[in-house]
Design a protein around this motif. Structure first.
Motif, PDB file in Angstrom:
ATOM      1  N   ARG A  51       4.432   6.581 -10.497  1.00 29.63           N
ATOM      2  CA  ARG A  51       3.988   6.349 -11.878  1.00 29.63           C
ATOM      3  C   ARG A  51       4.632   7.361 -12.842  1.00 29.63           C
ATOM      4  N   THR A 218      -4.079   8.986 -11.479  1.00 26.00           N
ATOM      5  CA  THR A 218      -4.650   8.467 -10.232  1.00 26.00           C
ATOM      6  C   THR A 218      -5.971   7.763 -10.518  1.00 26.00           C
ATOM      7  N   ARG A 219      -6.728   8.260 -11.480  1.00 26.72           N
ATOM      8  CA  ARG A 219      -7.956   7.580 -11.927  1.00 26.72           C
ATOM      9  C   ARG A 219      -7.625   6.162 -12.393  1.00 26.72           C
ATOM     10  N   SER A 221      -5.112   4.440 -11.420  1.00 27.96           N
ATOM     11  CA  SER A 221      -4.767   3.689 -10.207  1.00 27.96           C
ATOM     12  C   SER A 221      -6.020   3.173  -9.512  1.00 27.96           C
ATOM     13  N   CYS A 252     -10.269  12.082  -7.201  1.00 26.95           N
ATOM     14  CA  CYS A 252      -8.891  11.599  -7.135  1.00 26.95           C
ATOM     15  C   CYS A 252      -8.004  12.473  -8.007  1.00 26.95           C
ATOM     16  N   THR A 253      -6.753  12.629  -7.562  1.00 19.97           N
ATOM     17  CA  THR A 253      -5.790  13.481  -8.246  1.00 19.97           C
ATOM     18  C   THR A 253      -4.393  13.175  -7.739  1.00 19.97           C
ATOM     19  N   THR A 254      -3.384  13.612  -8.493  1.00 17.30           N
ATOM     20  CA  THR A 254      -2.010  13.473  -8.023  1.00 17.30           C
ATOM     21  C   THR A 254      -1.822  14.186  -6.694  1.00 17.30           C
ATOM     22  N   GLY A 257      -4.240  12.026  -3.955  1.00 16.35           N
ATOM     23  CA  GLY A 257      -4.676  10.634  -4.043  1.00 16.35           C
ATOM     24  C   GLY A 257      -6.184  10.526  -4.125  1.00 16.35           C
ATOM     25  N   HIS A 282      -9.165   4.363  -0.533  1.00 16.42           N
ATOM     26  CA  HIS A 282      -8.201   5.343  -0.024  1.00 16.42           C
ATOM     27  C   HIS A 282      -7.094   4.649   0.763  1.00 16.42           C
ATOM     28  N   PHE A 285      -4.827   2.449  -1.415  1.00 15.22           N
ATOM     29  CA  PHE A 285      -3.963   3.282  -2.251  1.00 15.22           C
ATOM     30  C   PHE A 285      -2.694   3.664  -1.501  1.00 15.22           C
ATOM     31  N   ARG A 289       1.244   2.492  -1.902  1.00 15.04           N
ATOM     32  CA  ARG A 289       2.297   3.495  -2.084  1.00 15.04           C
ATOM     33  C   ARG A 289       3.440   3.249  -1.104  1.00 15.04           C
TER      34      ARG A 289
END
Length: 307
Positions: A51, A218-219, A221, A252-254, A257, A282, A285, A289
């Motif tokens: 992203r 990520t939020r 996402s 969630c975070t970069t 994930g 999870h 996601f 990816r």
């Protein structure tokens, strides 16, 4: 400079590339003395940014909020981020872009309007905010007594270095034998944690705070995944008491994930394991990816072009 000099990471500071260990800003600069910085972090996983366009857009919005206009264009920034990754040779990396206010020129007022902002960027090996063993058992969270700095004082949607509240809350977490703290606001609603957004799940409904935290990439996402999987989602005020009684919680975070939790303030959820909906999100996601979702491949040839 030989490329192996960048093995621990590569950096760009105000027009120059260098090994990350050599990157520095002067102690007289407002970025250091006044935390007059905005930044963004994009992840590289298996050779591709995730992203990247969204991170660059948010970085531009943050700079605008702080009235920072560096010399570099968006195209320049995109090339800089690619090059620091390419120089490092890292296939999975934590990549930071920062805009830092410098120091007033001689004879100029000591006012941020008269200080030149400049760009710093670096790529270092991938960072897990929750390492694999923590992810397997679920994060242990606690709600802090420390309140989040209100948006009326520091706008959390512009990423910043004002971490005094986060740091204080993390010492609370250490004393409570928890992994991380979640900070409430002065109305008693959930905001975010140090470096991550928060979601709760109650009765099958996924909820996330509407105010007081970063609009995380990520939020976003997670929101898209909820729509894909048919999971009801609410963006609203979440009282701390509701979070403490939730069926499931995840962050969630970069840098990690989607990170499910198994405890909140000592209360154990799902037999002290990550919850099923959290794990469904999870797993999807990381599946997406692997499929190339929102991926921008790194041009590693840029390293040899500069060598």
């Amino acid at each position: 400079m030989p490329l192996d000099a960048y093995a621990a990471g590569a950096a760009y500071v105000d027009g120059r590339y260098m090994p990350v260990a050599e990157a520095a800003i002067p102690v007289t600069h407002f970025g250091w003395r006044r935390s007059d910085v905005t930044y963004d972090v994009v992840g590289v996983w298996e050779g591709s940014f995730f992203r990247l366009d969204d991170h660059l857009t948010r970085f531009a919005a943050s700079r605008a909020k702080l009235r920072m206009t560096p010399d570099e264009s968006e195209a320049d920034l995109r090339a800089i981020l690619n090059r620091v990754v390419a120089l490092s040779g890292l296939r999975s990396a934590y990549v930071s872009m920062e805009c830092v206010r410098g120091a007033p020129a001689p004879g100029q007022p000591r006012h941020p309007a008269f200080v030149r902002p400049y760009v710093v960027a670096f790529a270092i090996p991938w960072i897990w905010l929750a390492p694999p063993e923590m992810m397997a058992r679920g994060m242990h969270l606690m709600t802090s007594q420390t309140l989040r700095i209100p948006p009326e004082s520091v706008e959390p949607r512009a990423k910043n270095f004002h971490w005094g509240d986060m740091t204080r809350a993390q010492f609370e977490a250490l004393e409570a034998e928890a992994d991380y703290a979640i900070l409430p606001d002065r109305e008693g609603n959930v905001t975010e944690g140090p470096g991550f957004n928060v979601f709760s799940i109650t009765g099958g409904v996924v909820s996330t705070p509407i105010r007081g935290g970063l609009d995380g990439i990520t939020r976003q996402s997670v929101m898209e995944l909820c729509e894909e999987l048919g999971l009801p989602l609410e963006v609203r005020a979440i009282p701390v008491a509701e979070l403490q009684a939730a069926d499931e919680i995840f962050a969630c975070t970069t840098a990690g994930g989607i990170m499910p939790a198994s405890r909140i303030d000592g209360r154990r959820m799902n037999n002290d394991r990550p919850g099923p909906i959290s794990m469904r999100l999870h797993d999807r996601f990381w599946e997406k990816r692997a499929e190339g979702w929102r991926a921008t491949p790194v041009d590693y040839a840029a390293a040899t072009e500069m060598a």
